[in-house]
Design a protein around this motif. Structure first.
Motif, PDB file in Angstrom:
ATOM      1  N   PRO A  78      38.390  44.031  29.839  1.00  0.00           N
ATOM      2  CA  PRO A  78      37.292  44.374  30.764  1.00  0.00           C
ATOM      3  C   PRO A  78      35.997  44.781  30.072  1.00  0.00           C
ATOM      4  O   PRO A  78      34.929  44.730  30.685  1.00  0.00           O
ATOM      5  CB  PRO A  78      37.874  45.529  31.592  1.00  0.00           C
ATOM      6  CG  PRO A  78      38.981  46.086  30.749  1.00  0.00           C
ATOM      7  CD  PRO A  78      39.545  44.928  29.990  1.00  0.00           C
TER       8      PRO A  78
ATOM      9  N   ARG B 176      31.740  41.112  27.276  1.00  0.00           N
ATOM     10  CA  ARG B 176      30.664  40.448  28.021  1.00  0.00           C
ATOM     11  C   ARG B 176      30.360  39.046  27.480  1.00  0.00           C
ATOM     12  O   ARG B 176      29.564  38.312  28.063  1.00  0.00           O
ATOM     13  CB  ARG B 176      29.378  41.300  27.970  1.00  0.00           C
ATOM     14  CG  ARG B 176      29.521  42.645  28.653  1.00  0.00           C
ATOM     15  CD  ARG B 176      29.682  42.468  30.157  1.00  0.00           C
ATOM     16  NE  ARG B 176      29.985  43.732  30.834  1.00  0.00           N
ATOM     17  CZ  ARG B 176      31.207  44.153  31.137  1.00  0.00           C
ATOM     18  NH1 ARG B 176      32.259  43.402  30.826  1.00  0.00           N
ATOM     19  NH2 ARG B 176      31.415  45.297  31.735  1.00  0.00           N
TER      20      ARG B 176
ATOM     21  N   TYR C 185      28.971  43.073  34.508  1.00  0.00           N
ATOM     22  CA  TYR C 185      29.802  43.945  35.349  1.00  0.00           C
ATOM     23  C   TYR C 185      29.192  44.048  36.743  1.00  0.00           C
ATOM     24  O   TYR C 185      28.007  44.347  36.911  1.00  0.00           O
ATOM     25  CB  TYR C 185      29.911  45.342  34.725  1.00  0.00           C
ATOM     26  CG  TYR C 185      30.721  46.304  35.548  1.00  0.00           C
ATOM     27  CD1 TYR C 185      32.115  46.196  35.601  1.00  0.00           C
ATOM     28  CD2 TYR C 185      30.100  47.318  36.275  1.00  0.00           C
ATOM     29  CE1 TYR C 185      32.869  47.074  36.367  1.00  0.00           C
ATOM     30  CE2 TYR C 185      30.839  48.203  37.039  1.00  0.00           C
ATOM     31  CZ  TYR C 185      32.233  48.078  37.082  1.00  0.00           C
ATOM     32  OH  TYR C 185      32.964  48.956  37.846  1.00  0.00           O
TER      33      TYR C 185
ATOM     34  N   GLY D 188      38.222  39.537  32.454  1.00  0.00           N
ATOM     35  CA  GLY D 188      38.004  40.802  33.162  1.00  0.00           C
ATOM     36  C   GLY D 188      39.274  41.607  33.316  1.00  0.00           C
ATOM     37  O   GLY D 188      39.245  42.841  33.341  1.00  0.00           O
TER      38      GLY D 188
ATOM     39  N   ASN E 215      34.459  44.303  39.043  1.00  0.00           N
ATOM     40  CA  ASN E 215      35.024  43.285  38.162  1.00  0.00           C
ATOM     41  C   ASN E 215      33.944  42.646  37.304  1.00  0.00           C
ATOM     42  O   ASN E 215      32.743  42.752  37.593  1.00  0.00           O
ATOM     43  CB  ASN E 215      35.707  42.181  38.992  1.00  0.00           C
ATOM     44  CG  ASN E 215      36.923  42.692  39.730  1.00  0.00           C
ATOM     45  OD1 ASN E 215      37.675  43.524  39.218  1.00  0.00           O
ATOM     46  ND2 ASN E 215      37.130  42.185  40.944  1.00  0.00           N
ATOM     47  N   SER E 216      34.391  41.949  36.266  1.00  0.00           N
ATOM     48  CA  SER E 216      33.475  41.129  35.476  1.00  0.00           C
ATOM     49  C   SER E 216      33.209  39.838  36.248  1.00  0.00           C
ATOM     50  O   SER E 216      34.136  39.219  36.774  1.00  0.00           O
ATOM     51  CB  SER E 216      34.098  40.792  34.115  1.00  0.00           C
ATOM     52  OG  SER E 216      34.300  41.960  33.358  1.00  0.00           O
TER      53      SER E 216
ATOM     54  N   GLU F   4      29.049  46.047  40.042  1.00  0.00           N
ATOM     55  CA  GLU F   4      29.365  47.392  40.508  1.00  0.00           C
ATOM     56  C   GLU F   4      30.045  47.393  41.872  1.00  0.00           C
ATOM     57  O   GLU F   4      30.839  48.282  42.180  1.00  0.00           O
ATOM     58  CB  GLU F   4      28.091  48.236  40.568  1.00  0.00           C
ATOM     59  CG  GLU F   4      27.474  48.480  39.187  1.00  0.00           C
ATOM     60  CD  GLU F   4      26.268  49.384  39.270  1.00  0.00           C
ATOM     61  OE1 GLU F   4      25.859  49.736  40.409  1.00  0.00           O
ATOM     62  OE2 GLU F   4      25.721  49.742  38.209  1.00  0.00           O
TER      63      GLU F   4
END
Length: 485
Positions: A96, A99, A116, A92, A122-123, A118
Motif C-alpha cells: 500500500p 506509488r 492514494y 494497493g 485505496n491506491s 482518501e
C-alpha cells in the motif's frame, strides 16, 4: 464446512499464472508455469493439479487477465479484468505504500503510477505507459540473449550478472543491435558475467528513457512480473533509477501479482457474471475447437533436379600423396562454418555448428571436425575468413584474406553458376539481397535494423513453441494445410 474460494488466472505470452484466494484475500495457492506456446493446455494441467487439493465446488468466482484472458473467460465463465487495473489492485493490497510500479513480463513492460484516494482509502491509477511494439525491453529480450549465450535465464543469468563490477554499454532498444554489441564484446574476450550485466543495464536504461520519460516516479518503487526474479535486473533498476537500499520492493508474489489483483477485483465487486463454469468446459473446448481462419496457400518444396547445385558433398581425399587444399572459416552470430576445398574447388570436408556466443571455442571445434575428416592427407596453402567474426577469426587462424559476407557470397555464387544475377541470404542476425551483373556485385541491401526477417526470429519463435528448429520446424511448416496470416 463449505467455504467460498476465488480463482484468478493470468494467461500471458510466455507463462500462465494461477492463484486461489479466500474471501478475506488470503493467498491459498499459486502456480507459475511457462506455456511454451500451449496456454490453454497449460491452464488445464494447472487446474487439474489445483483441484486435487481443493474442491472445485467451493470456487465461487473466477477472474481472468492477460493476453489470453478474454478467451479463457468465455470458456470458463469468469470475468475478464484489465492487466493494469489488476496490477493497481494487487499493489494497493500487498504494498500500500508504493506509488510507482515497474511491471516487466514476457511480451510487454509497463510503468504504473498510483495515488492514494482518501475517499476509498485505496491506491488508484494516476498514469501508466506501456511498451508493446518491440521485444527489446521485455522478458523475451533477456530470454533470447540468455539462450544465445547458453545461460539459464531462471537460475544462472541473474547471479552471473551480480559478479560484474564494470558492465559494458550494450544497445537496449533493439535485439539486433544488442547482438551486434554482444558479438563485438565476445570478440574482445569480454567475460560472460560482464555481458549479461550489460544487458540488464541496457534494459533498465531503455525502460527509463522510454516508459518513464517525463514522468515523476515516486519512491519506493515496486518491481513485479517474471523478470523481477532476475537479480541482475533488480540491481540495474536500483542503479539506473538511483534507488537506495530498500527503495526497490520486490513482493514475494511478484510473478503472480496481476492474477492476484484480478482475483481481488471480483472479490470486492462480487460480479454475478464471474461464476466458475467448471473445468469440463475447458476440456470440451480443447477437444472440439476448430480453426476457423482464412489462411495462405500451403507451402510446398518441390523443385526440379536441375535447380539444385550438388557441390557441397564431400569429395573423396586420395589415399596416396598429399594434395594441396585451402581453408575457409565463416563465423556468424548464430553458426560457424568451416570448409576445406582442393585447387579444383571440390569440397573435401566441412563442418557446420552453432557459435553459441563463444566464437573461439566454435572455431576450435570446427577446425577439429574438419581435421578429423581430412587428417594428414592435405597441405593447407591458404586460409580465408568471413562473417561477423571475421577479424577475430583471421587473427586466430592467421588468415591470408579477410572478406565481408557479401563479397564472399558473390564469389561463391559466381563460381557455382556464372550466370547468377541474384542472391538472397538469410542469416542469424541479418538478411541480404545481392544483385550481380557480368560477374560483379552492382547493388545490395541488408536488413539489420530488426530481428524479424532473420534466422534469429525463427529460432526464437521455435524455442517459445518448444520446437526443434533443425529437425521439426520445417517439416511442421510443410504439413500445414492453411498457414495463418
Amino acid at each position: 464446512m463449505s467455504r467460498n474460494l476465488y480463482l484468478g488466472i493470468d494467461v500471458g505470452s510466455v507463462s500462465v499464472k494461477v492463484v486461489l484466494l479466500s474471501k478475506e484475500g488470503e493467498i491459498l495457492k499459486t502456480y507459475y508455469r511457462r506455456s511454451k506456446g500451449q496456454p490453454l493446455p497449460t491452464v488445464k494441467n494447472i487446474l487439474e493439479e489445483l483441484f486435487c487439493k481443493f474442491d472445485p465446488e467451493e470456487v465461487k468466482s473466477i477472474a481472468t487477465t492477460g493476453t489470453g484472458g478474454k478467451l479463457l473467460a468465455s470458456i470458463l465463465g469468469g470475468s475478464f479484468i484489465n492487466e493494469v487495473i489488476a496490477c493497481v489492485r494487487a499493489t494497493g493490497f500487498l504494498c500500500p505504500e508504493v506509488r510507482t510500479v515497474i511491471e516487466m513480463g514476457g511480451e510487454d513492460s509497463k510503468l504504473v503510477l498510483l495515488r492514494y484516494d482518501e475517499i476509498s482509502g485505496n491506491s488508484v491509477l494516476e498514469d501508466f505507459s506501456m511498451n508493446t511494439l518491440c521485444a527489446a525491453g521485455t522478458g523475451s529480450f533477456l530470454d533470447q540473449q540468455a539462450n544465445r549465450l547458453k545461460i539459464s535465464i531462471e537460475d544462472e543469468f541473474g547471479k552471473l550478472a551480480l559478479k560484474s563490477n564494470n558492465p559494458p554499454r550494450i544497445a537496449g532498444r533493439c535485439s539486433v543491435f544488442a547482438k551486434s554489441d554482444m558479438i563485438h564484446l565476445q570478440q574482445i574476450a569480454t567475460p560472460d558475467y560482464d555481458i549479461v550485466a550489460g544487458l540488464c543495464f541496457a534494459m533498465a536504461r531503455n525502460f527509463k528513457s522510454g516508459l518513464a520519460k517525463g514522468k515523476k516516479t515516486e519512491k519506493p518503487v515496486c518491481f513485479v512480473g517474471g523478470v523481477a526474479s532476475n537479480l541482475g535486473m533488480r540491481r540495474a533498476f536500483e542503479s539506473v533509477f538511483e534507488l537506495k537500499e530498500g527503495e526497490l520492493i520486490v513482493p514475494g508474489f511478484h510473478k503472480e501479482m496481476v492474477a492476484i489483483g484480478a482475483t481481488l477485483s471480483i472479490i470486492e465487486n462480487q460480479k454475478e457474471d464471474s461464476k466458475f463454469a467448471g473445468l469440463d468446459n475447458l476440456n470440451q473446448y480443447l477437444l472440439s475447437r476448430k480453426k476457423e481462419h482464412k489462411g495462405k496457400e500451403p507451402l510446398a518444396f518441390d523443385f526440379p533436379e536441375n535447380k539444385y547445385y550438388n557441390l557441397t558433398g564431400n569429395h573423396k581425399v586420395p589415399d596416396a600423396n598429399k594434395i594441396d587444399a585451402f581453408l575457409g572459416v565463416d563465423v556468424g552470430s548464430l553458426s560457424t562454418n568451416v570448409v576445406a576445398i582442393d585447387k579444383d574447388k571440390n569440397v573435401l570436408a566441412r563442418s557446420y555448428l552453432m557459435t553459441e556466443g563463444r566464437p573461439i571455442e566454435a572455431i576450435k571445434r570446427g577446425l577439429k571436425e574438419v581435421g578429423d575428416q581430412i587428417k594428414d592427407k592435405v597441405d593447407i596453402l591458404g586460409v580465408g575468413t568471413t562473417g561477423s567474426g571475421r577479424y577475430l577469426t583471421g587473427d586466430f587462424v592467421g588468415a591470408d584474406v579477410v572478406h565481408n559476407e557479401i563479397t564472399a557470397q558473390a564469389i561463391a555464387a559466381i563460381n557455382i553458376d556464372s550466370k547468377v544475377d541474384t542472391i538472397f541470404e538469410i542469416g542469424g542476425q541479418d538478411s541480404k539481397y545481392v544483385s550481380i551483373e557480368n560477374g560483379a556485385v552492382v547493388d545490395f541491401e541488408m536488413n539489420k535494423v530488426c530481428a524479424a526477417g532473420t534466422g534469429s526470429f525463427l529460432q526464437e519463435q521455435a524455442e517459445k513453441l518448444n520446437i526443434n528448429i533443425e529437425e521439426e520446424f520445417g517439416e511442421l511448416a510443410l504439413q500445414s494445410k492453411c498457414p495463418v496470416n
